[in-house]
Design a protein around this motif. Structure first.
Motif, mmCIF file in Angstrom:
data_model
loop_
_atom_site.group_PDB
_atom_site.id
_atom_site.type_symbol
_atom_site.label_atom_id
_atom_site.label_comp_id
_atom_site.label_asym_id
_atom_site.label_seq_id
_atom_site.Cartn_x
_atom_site.Cartn_y
_atom_site.Cartn_z
ATOM 1 N N ALA A 61 -0.465 2.744 0.861
ATOM 2 C CA ALA A 61 -0.925 3.622 -0.216
ATOM 3 C C ALA A 61 -2.373 4.065 -0.047
ATOM 4 O O ALA A 61 -2.844 4.914 -0.796
ATOM 5 C CB ALA A 61 -0.755 2.919 -1.566
ATOM 6 N N ILE A 62 -3.077 3.492 0.930
ATOM 7 C CA ILE A 62 -4.459 3.888 1.205
ATOM 8 C C ILE A 62 -4.418 5.097 2.140
ATOM 9 O O ILE A 62 -3.640 5.119 3.094
ATOM 10 C CB ILE A 62 -5.226 2.742 1.888
ATOM 11 N N LEU A 87 0.955 6.846 -4.426
ATOM 12 C CA LEU A 87 1.282 6.164 -5.671
ATOM 13 C C LEU A 87 1.195 7.160 -6.821
ATOM 14 O O LEU A 87 0.129 7.684 -7.129
ATOM 15 C CB LEU A 87 0.323 4.995 -5.908
ATOM 16 N N ALA A 104 -2.088 -1.790 -0.460
ATOM 17 C CA ALA A 104 -3.037 -0.902 -1.119
ATOM 18 C C ALA A 104 -4.402 -1.573 -1.242
ATOM 19 O O ALA A 104 -4.561 -2.770 -0.964
ATOM 20 C CB ALA A 104 -2.513 -0.507 -2.505
ATOM 21 N N HIS A 105 -5.386 -0.791 -1.676
ATOM 22 C CA HIS A 105 -6.704 -1.344 -1.970
ATOM 23 C C HIS A 105 -6.649 -2.014 -3.333
ATOM 24 O O HIS A 105 -5.854 -1.633 -4.202
ATOM 25 C CB HIS A 105 -7.753 -0.225 -1.955
ATOM 26 N N ASP A 107 -8.486 -1.751 -5.782
ATOM 27 C CA ASP A 107 -8.755 -0.816 -6.874
ATOM 28 C C ASP A 107 -7.510 -0.037 -7.284
ATOM 29 O O ASP A 107 -7.509 0.631 -8.319
ATOM 30 C CB ASP A 107 -9.858 0.175 -6.476
ATOM 31 N N GLN A 108 -6.445 -0.108 -6.477
ATOM 32 C CA GLN A 108 -5.185 0.549 -6.794
ATOM 33 C C GLN A 108 -4.175 -0.419 -7.401
ATOM 34 O O GLN A 108 -2.988 -0.088 -7.516
ATOM 35 C CB GLN A 108 -4.583 1.164 -5.516
ATOM 36 N N CYS A 109 -4.646 -1.563 -7.819
ATOM 37 C CA CYS A 109 -3.745 -2.627 -8.271
ATOM 38 C C CYS A 109 -2.880 -2.192 -9.458
ATOM 39 O O CYS A 109 -1.700 -2.515 -9.519
ATOM 40 C CB CYS A 109 -4.570 -3.866 -8.641
ATOM 41 N N GLU A 111 -1.827 0.836 -10.225
ATOM 42 C CA GLU A 111 -0.776 1.735 -9.746
ATOM 43 C C GLU A 111 0.308 0.963 -9.006
ATOM 44 O O GLU A 111 1.500 1.287 -9.112
ATOM 45 C CB GLU A 111 -1.371 2.807 -8.831
#
Length: 228
Positions: A61-62, A87, A104-105, A107-109, A111
């Motif tokens: 997702a990154i 996402l 993912a990163h 910060d995308q937790c 999503e």
């Protein structure tokens, strides 16, 4: 006998041949091939400990920054099949039934959690892991790998898989055809999760060139850039 993925040999060779040269440059930080290879190995070990096996389909997702470079190489190192995804809080990605994990990163937790909930009724099991401090891996309980070989599935709907062996061979050709050389600085912008760009990232490793990217989630603590 344990098979060593051909993708591993690409970065391992870059480590052996270009160890002291810059591998990734972002903001005012740089990491050389020796340290970058160590970071990729560490990340790959953590992914494997969370259940990613050769052939596992992992939705990446990154799409930007040094995190993408690290994630892409790490997924190849563990011999997973990388599937670039977007996402969308309104719906699950097309073909998500065939994805076993989402990477993912951190910060995308939120999503990622929304995605897990969206596909919950289709999952055999669900779990979320913190990986290497800055990343999150969600296990969606998808199908078992079709075959124990990594690569890239750039178009999930089309379903055309480029194996790691094919990607490395193409990357080596690109490096030679485009005249990439040791120590060259290659700037990459925009969405890095396209097939063309992902092959170019591998081509840089093959040639010993430095990938220069932005740092949307923050500059890593890699120290000052090496003299150029």
């Amino acid at each position: 006998m344990i098979r060593t993925p051909v993708s591993c040999s690409l970065l391992s060779a870059a480590h052996d041949s270009h160890g002291a040269l810059p591998a990734v440059h972002t903001g005012d930080a740089v990491i050389d091939y020796e340290r970058f290879y160590e970071s990729v190995e560490w990340m790959a070990e953590q992914l494997a400990s969370c259940g990613v096996t050769p052939g596992s389909r992992v939705g990446l997702a990154i799409h930007t920054g040094w995190e993408f470079i690290l994630a892409w190489h790490s997924l190849l190192e563990v011999d997973a099949v990388t599937v670039p995804i977007v996402l969308d809080p309104r719906r699950a990605p097309a073909g998500s039934d065939d994805i076993g994990f989402v990477f993912a990163h951190i910060d995308q937790c939120v999503e990622v959690e929304d995605l897990v909930e969206a596909v919950a009724h289709q999952s055999r099991s669900r779990a979320m892991y913190r990986v290497a401090d800055d990343f999150v891996l969600a296990a969606l309980g998808g199908p078992d790998p079709v075959r124990g070989e990594g690569g890239l599935l750039a178009d999930l709907d089309a379903g055309s898989l480029d194996t790691a062996r094919q990607l490395v061979a193409e990357a080596e050709w690109v490096a030679e055809h485009d005249g990439l050389h040791r120590g060259a600085r290659v700037g990459l912008e925009g969405d890095l999760g396209t097939r063309e760009t992902m092959v170019r990232i591998l081509a840089c490793a093959s040639a010993g060139a430095c990938v220069a990217v932005d740092a949307p989630f923050g500059v890593p603590d890699w120290g000052a850039p090496a003299a150029r």
